[in-house]
Enzyme design. Structure first.
Site, PDB file in Angstrom:
ATOM      1  N   GLY A  78       0.770  -1.126  -0.142  1.00 57.82           N
ATOM      2  CA  GLY A  78       0.032   0.148  -0.113  1.00 57.82           C
ATOM      3  C   GLY A  78       0.900   1.218  -0.080  1.00 57.82           C
ATOM      4  CB  CYS A  79       0.270   4.715  -1.241  1.00 51.65           C
ATOM      5  SG  CYS A  79      -1.425   4.820  -0.587  1.00 51.65           S
ATOM      6  CE1 TYR A  80      -1.899   8.207   3.709  1.00 50.12           C
ATOM      7  CE2 TYR A  80      -3.498   6.663   3.379  1.00 50.12           C
ATOM      8  CZ  TYR A  80      -2.978   7.893   3.379  1.00 50.12           C
ATOM      9  OH  TYR A  80      -3.855   9.152   3.402  1.00 50.12           O
ATOM     10  CB  THR A 103       5.157   2.310   0.185  1.00 51.91           C
ATOM     11  OG1 THR A 103       4.684   1.253  -0.403  1.00 51.91           O
ATOM     12  CG2 THR A 103       6.601   2.662  -0.225  1.00 51.91           C
ATOM     13  CB  ALA A 104       5.060   6.760   3.124  1.00 53.57           C
TER      14      ALA A 104
END
Lengths: 342, 342, 342, 342
Positions: free
Chosen positions: D145-147, D149-150
């Site tokens: 997921g994008c979050y 990852t961050a």
């Protein structure tokens, strides 16, 4: 009889917002407007949105110009208010939008601001316990910082009711007007549009001790504050996400009840219905603060979120609201509770 | 005695803006609020910025609900106003924010809107010659389109004074709220942020015949209008860049004088000092229109530019201003002339 | 063997964009990077998006630093290129992103720029008739202005084919990066977000004579240009809305055919399918120009609209594209035709 | 020999970004593009920024269309990947940009997604310990997921080195493209521009268990995650502000050293020099993650902040990077490390 008000620093964002609100205040008559580098210029060239004042010319910020007003709003760079205030008589209500008189702890002041502590004035956040009493009749008001306003409104019910541990973690996003009109590269439109970025990370932001002061007073013990401000691609608004570990046994019902009770009679601080979350757009240009709270049972934390307009409730609206209290006017007078949306 | 006002279509952007303004109007009491798909919902869930009305529940848009009000604002999709208006008595002031009653030319109406022409009501742009007279005492008002408001304000002094040829070229940028709350892919935030795009190019936009109607009436001859609207990455505001070839012998002094004279007594339409240009930010949430004009001597064209808030002066503010005129109230009552900036 | 390229003015927006593109160019090796006030600083502190160059340190812009490169890109303030170029040998390809060598008419130069005319170099807009021939093998290139790029691409098929009268009316919106990194109040994020505003109205913008030069050459007669630039709330992009009265007898089919033919083989200038209109978002970071044209039969005008990225096709991409032509490399080498959207 | 790649879900934001990157990948040839509601339409009408693919027509998402490719990227709504993947042979590399195969804990999957758990595939975040080994040669990849990852990039050095307590507090801001092209009122441009708002507060966001999974694996003990996502007025980007209490004795030097070591050889995850903070603008369109860390000694917390492009490193870039690893290609191939700024 009208209250005659002067604004020192009328060319900046805070001063402009004070004027926007005073133009809609039925008991206020706008007197002298002063500036520093811009003295001599018509306000219309500097604040084109203040159409009714377009032809007013800025005067220099000096004691003679500011004398003879019932209220003087100071929207000056930090550190300049004390000298100006000293020259204004004790019967003049001085409302300082700067930081100079917010902190009680002189050591904290000096550590964060690097200058001698000027003193402490009644604190212009009427929603805090005891604040209205201190403001009533006062002739000096320290308007809170924009972030401390957002954070204190979000967390005061939690600390007041002993729901959470004395360690708050706060991440807030602000619109760029919070940085004022300073000509700095990172504030250019080309840099901020489409971009989120943090600053003052790790405890360095000057509003941190002010938050700690407010929360500690509510908790009755020192509250440590981890505060990370971020710059968001919008001109106005603060969204403060605040959390703290809940004390054992605290339930979602306790949390809801504490917030509902603390905010029941507040004209400007509104707890949203369950399931609805605040947005900064909904408070644009408004003195309202929209609040919501949740209990994350898995993580064991209370999450309280507030949205304010940093220039209105966070600065000029808080200033006018506190002026109303100090002068014995109805607290809501002249202050919008309606945002300009969409 | 208060004017009791209902708003049909209170969940949309136009209806929400009418309510925002009525909340600040000292002579208006807000009555029924109606919606279609959203009937039964609290307004706070749909228009969270209207804090004082958060607990009001939307009723269905039907004649019984709207009956018994002094004023009914219609903020409905095009084509729905006639049926609703018919059922409201002749003593009720009906202010239609839609297009239904704007055009006098039935053929133009049918070509652009594809439905039978419903008629023509007094036109709610008080700044146009003769408009105030037509509005005074009227119980029906057709609120102008947002673009025609911006364009007519920018060009009426030029056409009224015979300064320019009857061919206007107009390029305007609008904020996305002009498209309403319709769920269309190109209106998603992801699509509009950071992007400018045109639409309705080549004469197809429905506001074109309305502009031609206004300008032709001023010129006393048919004025052809080339109109290109563009969508800008902002929620509110219209910037209209309007130009036309100047007639022989017209000088910059003629132009300035004509604009100064035409706008001298207008409470909301303001000609800026020479050298200062309007911005939409300066009129955000305000009923003011900021105007400027220049003569390009090399190209032989007059360039007039206006900035308005499409939802305020361009829709709801124009509606309330016209209501004031119709009811014999002071024209400026309850209408901000101050923008929310920055 | 790699082409070794230096960039003078690497800390600005134009210089940064040249570097972004060169980093993706398979035949280029990046040599010296120079700055003025920022000499001595690491590029990572100034252009944090250029990650692979973060540790490179800016050198002062002087002849020794720039010597020994195959190509030198000048991204300097207007008026500074001539002096630098003079010191670079004739075998060095000098690509000037500034205005100094764009205009052929010395009088127009002096009227708009106020300094003596430095001369004229081959013009870096390969899509114009004859431009590729002039660029091939040249060791001097004048990169067009961003607005003239957008406008010339939109209108060259019309003027080349004699479809329209020699009076063009142009309104264009630009992202704020077009103004560079200059620290001016009206470029602050707080001022530009949510706002559209015009500037240089009435024929004063310096790009006006450059547009007139291009269109007149195509038309074979003097073309008058009415140009109004506006500042839009986005960092990048130009949307140019260009129109002119069509000559008698010109039909929509003529228009379409002329544009289709003129653009058929262009790698970067793309005529969109009928009914689809360009947006600046679709060309963000791309060297593509998206074009569309319509005939407004009622108004009798041809409307041509182009969208480009002002920093890519409008500056640095045009520079690299022209470099490719000059050096005999494939014209598309290293240049994205894909935008970063949404 | 080129790798032939198909993209299922080519009309959405994730699919479009996969295509943008594949167009720049020297070893990939783009095969079938499929869609659901949009099958039959040319890609140019749906993704106008993908100029070189404008004339490609979307096919329906079915096994025959996707067969015969070396790689198939799935950019489908959650829950649809398993059925499609099943029909693709074991020799096809299937890269799932959806959530279906990310979680190892079936119960957590079912609690957050409400459907039966489909399984777990090698996790496409090469920067995590052991991830490259698991990806190498694999024919199935679950893109994070994008979050997550961050957040995982920001915190993995801290948990890997045992610097912090197992309770992370995370507040992240995302651009609106993270929500996809869904037509929901709160995603309209009019609603998001100028506004920050939270969602999924209190532990409800589906990316929470994925973060907890990653951090717990690093810590070797369960890590509790308090995660608050907020929607920011920008199309792309995630700024994740992550903090946790530091363990006794941990100093700023320990922190710096741990991060420097963990990130020393990473091609895309870059620790910024001390004093410089990441911004989402600097990674727009780039696969780079910019990271910074600080120790707040007063609050006793480590603050780690990451900026990524949610569509690039957070989705499609992570997918292509992982594909490179799986196929034995150079990890950086075809992936920009340069952002499009300003």
């Amino acid at each position: 009889m009208a209250v005659r008000a002067a604004v020192a620093g009328a060319s900046g964002y805070a001063g402009g917002e004070v004027l926007r609100l005073l133009l809609g205040h039925p008991e206020v008559e706008i007197g002298a407007l002063t500036g520093h580098a811009n003295a001599g210029q018509p306000l219309g060239a500097l604040q084109p949105h203040l159409v009714p004042l377009a032809d007013r010319v800025l005067e220099p910020t000096d004691p003679e110009t500011l004398a003879g007003h019932d209220v003087v709003f100071l929207a000056l760079p930090h550190g300049q208010s004390a000298a100006v205030a000293e020259q204004l008589g004790e019967r003049t209500l001085v409302v300082d939008c700067g930081a100079d008189f917010r902190l009680r702890d002189a050591a904290a002041w000096e550590r964060f601001y690097g200058t001698p502590h000027a003193g402490t004035w009644p604190y212009g956040l009427p929603e805090l316990p005891g604040a209205r009493e201190a403001l009533r009749g006062s002739r000096r008001i320290a308007v809170p910082g924009c972030y401390p306003t957002a954070v204190s409104l979000a967390l005061f019910p939690a600390y007041q009711s002993g729901l959470v541990e004395p360690e708050a973690v706060i991440v807030a996003a602000t619109g760029t007007s919070g940085a004022g009109k300073a000509l700095k590269p990172h504030l250019l439109g080309s840099e901020v549009m489409g971009s989120m970025s943090p600053y003052g990370v790790g405890g360095g932001h000057r509003h941190t001790p002010e938050m700690a002061q407010n929360l500690s007073a509510l908790a009755g013990e020192p509250v440590s504050v981890s505060f990370t401000p971020t710059l968001a691609p919008m001109a106005r608004g603060i969204l403060a996400t605040c959390s703290a570990r809940v004390r054992p046994g605290v339930t979602a019902e306790h949390v809801r009840a504490a917030y509902a009770k603390a905010l029941a009679d507040e004209p400007f601080a509104r707890l949203l219905p369950e399931g609805q979350w605040p947005s900064t757009a909904a408070v644009l240009g408004s003195n309202a603060a929209l609040l919501q709270v949740a209990l994350d049972e898995t993580a064991g934390r209370l999450i309280a979120i507030s949205a304010i307009d940093n220039l209105t409730k966070g600065t000029a609206g808080g200033a006018v609201q506190s002026m109303n209290v100090a002068l014995g006017l109805p607290e809501e007078l002249g202050l919008p509770r309606v945002g300009v949306a969409p």
